[in-house]
Design an enzyme around this catalytic site. Structure first.
Site: not given
Ligand code: 5RP
Length: 232
Positions: A101, A108
């Site tokens: 996201g 990651e």
């Molecule tokens: C970033 C990610 C984040 O961990 C994922 O989008 C969750 O984000 P948030 O903790 O802001 O809800 O995968 O690439």
């Protein structure tokens, strides 16, 4: 009732308790991971954690951890991570994930696969019976291949949009690549889709994290649940 941010913080604080002195710690990306990074920094500052080094999973996390005084290293110095704490966008009952996201999915995933223990921290809005129900799948592609990979993803049944930033400019990852958000709806065969994406030149990485999470800590209004993959 606790707000979503409060739930994220509760999950993050619980996960940060699993960090011990002398560990190499993978630092995730996103708002939930940021709470864990802050808690780890507090524990270092108070003297409760000693001799910790972090490996950040994005440029933004590197900046935050540096500002908070967490010593950082790269894979040149340490190749094995003891524990990683990261967020996710969607979590299924087998603890498979959609991530990306924030666009940091490539680093990651590199951090996750180098980790002995991968703790994912979420509020309960991220739980889902089938991945793809709540979140489009982020797919990182090289700019050269953007249009042809979008066509490929459409041929697999997705509706596809190229990710842009708040100001309307095209979003670029830390590697200067593009993100295509591929909405497949509920994904019936995760392994098959992952293999199709893994085998495609031009796709650098995708946000399906299959069998990578060892633990998921879920904060919900009536408490915390600690799910473990091998117990599912
Ligand atoms: C970033 C990610 C984040 O961990 C994922 O989008 C969750 O984000 P948030 O903790 O802001 O809800 O995968 O690439």
């Amino acid at each position: 009732m606790a707000s979503q941010d409060e739930l994220k913080q509760i999950a993050a604080n619980r996960a940060a308790e699993f960090v011990e002195s002398d560990m190499v710690v993978g630092l995730g990306s996103g708002s939930t991971a940021n709470f864990a990074i802050q808690r780890i920094a507090e524990r270092i500052k108070s003297g409760g954690l000693k001799n910790i080094v972090g490996i950040p999973s994005s440029a933004r996390t590197e900046k935050l951890a540096t500002e908070l005084g967490i010593p950082l290293v790269g894979f040149d110095e340490k190749q094995q991570i003891d524990i990683t704490i990261d967020g996710a966008d969607e979590v299924d009952p087998q603890l498979n994930l959609i991530k990306g996201g924030g666009g940091a999915l490539l680093r990651e995933k590199v951090v996750a696969q180098a980790s002995r223990q991968n703790i994912i921290i979420v509020d309960d809005s991220k739980l889902s019976a089938h991945l793809g129900t709540k979140w489009a799948l982020p797919v990182e592609v090289i700019p050269f291949a953007g249009k042809t990979e979008a066509s490929f993803l459409k041929s697999l049944g997705a509706s596809v949009s190229i990710r842009s930033q708040g100001d309307g400019a095209i979003f670029k990852t830390d590697q200067n690549n593009l993100i295509l958000d591929a909405d497949f709806g509920p994904i019936t065969d995760l392994a098959k889709l992952a293999a199709q994406l893994d085998g495609r030149a031009g796709i650098v990485e995708h946000g399906l994290f299959l069998e990578l999470a060892s633990d998921v800590i879920v904060a919900e209004s009536n408490g915390i649940r600690h799910l473990k993959r091998n117990e599912n």
